[in-house]
Design a protein around this motif. Structure first.
Motif, mmCIF file in Angstrom:
data_model
loop_
_atom_site.group_PDB
_atom_site.id
_atom_site.type_symbol
_atom_site.label_atom_id
_atom_site.label_comp_id
_atom_site.label_asym_id
_atom_site.label_seq_id
_atom_site.Cartn_x
_atom_site.Cartn_y
_atom_site.Cartn_z
ATOM 1 N N SER A 377 87.606 46.815 79.285
ATOM 2 C CA SER A 377 88.187 46.476 80.591
ATOM 3 C C SER A 377 89.479 45.695 80.427
ATOM 4 N N GLN A 381 93.287 46.519 81.678
ATOM 5 C CA GLN A 381 94.049 45.565 82.487
ATOM 6 C C GLN A 381 95.390 45.250 81.842
ATOM 7 N N GLN A 426 99.483 36.778 84.970
ATOM 8 C CA GLN A 426 98.255 37.562 84.861
ATOM 9 C C GLN A 426 98.147 38.236 83.496
ATOM 10 N N VAL A 430 95.188 37.577 80.838
ATOM 11 C CA VAL A 430 94.334 38.659 80.350
ATOM 12 C C VAL A 430 94.395 38.745 78.829
#
Length: 472
Positions: A377, A381, A426, A430
């Motif tokens: 995941s 991302q 972001q 991540v």
């Protein structure tokens, strides 16, 4: 170790299967590359600083020092249990003066004589029902559990150090982004003020630009505090005074694709927390047997030999010695049900440990699956946020040109800057989350082959230690 299967044979004590442990999965649900685990999970970060910090934490962390002390205590208890299974011999001695009073020609007279007494006493309990041997074996299982706890603590400290290092790196990157944001807001403010001086912007535009710049300055102060907190957290793991003086790189290394951790059954032999739970299951099963054996008769032998200053010849008299050898047979008759209650309590504790073992294994499988799934995941991302950042950077540059020409309002420019900053934040977050998840993945695997974190010497058995203590 193979304690669990052995414990299942104890009466009324369930093994892992009876505790509800399902069959070991044939394969992981999340499919990954079919490659062997990395030889050392620390190497994938390519940081000499991280390697040095982990080495420091393993040598200086106080929680790890406490775990090592618990191993020493368990080792001593195991040696004591073995020692008590052997015959016990004690020596006694006393000395004094004996006075004899008598009369000679009506006058009292006395004589003094030295008196010495000494003796030996010995005792030994026969292992009729396995109570003595089970006590020794239970102590050995406790020792193995503490050894496994120590290995788990070492792995946990290493993982916590890596996670704290990653968090510090992320905090530093976020602080630098806050500084970039402040520069961008100051540039917009300067441009807006020039346009206002030329009559091309309104007072509202100026105030909005000033507000955005002030918010950016506030974010810098908050980011500085986050860096200090992350630095102190890492220093605490290292056993240092948390003065927020440690540093970390702003950019984390690019991680290789996650690799398979072998078959699910491998965790049963590799994870130290599973080994500890298995050892405790074995110990509790043995103690349940010990408690049941206490309901049965016990047989012990004892001998006491005492001599005084005038009967040393008795030491050579076989009849004299044999006459002082006693056999004691004791059987419980009435104790208010205490011994039976002790047995029931021990059996219940064994069932607790069996269920704990089963749950530990289930948690281990879940943690690996979650980490494998999360890595995929996070990778998706990262790809999406990289595209978003490229587009946001282009949009910001276009917005600045259009604002200079008076084609858009200050609202549009601030929005474009905010989108670029948000995308960059972001992506940085991540990246850090994926790195932390990679640490958790190898922690879930029991180290993933990081041999440097696992004690590479076999624990000394209680028998060996006891023999060592008898050497001059």
């Amino acid at each position: 170790m193979a304690f669990a299967s052995g414990c299942a044979t104890h009466a009324n004590v369930p093994g892992p299967k009876e505790a509800g442990l399902p069959d070991t999965p044939d394969a992981w649900a999340v499919d990954l590359e079919k490659a062997a685990p990395a030889s050392d999970w620390i190497d994938q970060f390519g940081s000499e600083q991280l390697t040095a910090l982990i080495g420091e934490s393993l040598g200086e962390n106080f929680d790890l020092a406490a775990a090592a002390a618990r191993v020493e205590a368990s080792n001593a208890s195991a040696r004591a249990a073995f020692g008590r299974s052997l015959p016990s011999v004690n020596a006694t001695g006393s000395g004094g003066t004996s006075r004899t009073v008598f009369e000679v020609a009506g006058a009292p007279q006395s004589t003094d004589a030295a008196v010495y007494d000494w003796g030996l006493s010995a005792s030994w309990e026969a292992d009729l029902w396995g109570r003595v041997s089970n006590t020794v074996n239970a102590a050995r299982a406790d020792l193995l559990a503490s050894e496994a706890d120590f290995a788990a603590a070492r792995l946990s400290i290493a993982a916590s150090t890596a996670t704290a290092w990653i968090s510090l790196s992320n905090a530093i990157a976020q602080r630098d982004l806050s500084e970039d944001e402040r520069v961008a807001r100051q540039r917009s403010l300067a441009l807006t003020e020039r346009r206002f001086s030329s009559g091309l912007s309104t007072a509202l535009d100026v105030r909005l630009a000033r507000s955005a710049e002030a918010t950016a300055r506030s974010n810098i102060a908050s980011s500085e505090q986050a860096v200090d907190d992350a630095s102190r957290a890492l220093e605490t793991l290292l056993g240092r005074y948390p003065s927020a003086q440690i540093d970390a790189p702003e950019t984390l290394p690019e991680l290789p694709p996650i690799q398979t951790g072998g078959e699910p059954a491998d965790l049963l032999a590799r994870r130290p927390d599973i080994a500890a739970a298995e050892a405790r299951l074995a110990a509790s099963g043995l103690r349940a047997d010990i408690a049941r054996a206490s309901l049965r008769p016990s047989l012990s032998f004892s001998a006491n030999i005492g001599v005084s200053d005038d009967d040393y010849e008795n030491l050579l008299d076989a009849d004299y010695i044999a006459g002082r050898l006693l056999a004691n047979l004791a059987a419980p008759i009435f104790n208010g049900g205490a011994l039976k209650a002790d047995a029931e309590s021990a059996e219940a504790q064994a069932r607790v440990n069996a269920a704990t073992y089963a749950q530990t294994v289930l948690n281990a499988w879940r943690e690996v699956e979650e980490a494998r799934s999360a890595d995929l995941s996070f990778a998706l991302q990262e790809l999406a946020l990289e595209d978003a950042l490229v587009e946001a950077q282009a949009a910001e540059a276009l917005a600045e040109r259009q604002y200079q020409r008076g084609l858009i309002s200050i609202f549009d420019l601030i929005d474009a800057q905010t989108r670029r900053i948000s995308a960059e934040r972001q992506l940085t977050t991540v990246n850090a989350s994926r790195a932390i998840n990679r640490v958790e993945y190898h922690l879930a695997l029991g180290g993933g082959g990081a041999a440097a974190l696992v004690p590479n010497t076999a624990p000394t058995s209680p028998e060996d230690k006891s023999q060592e203590s008898l050497q001059p």
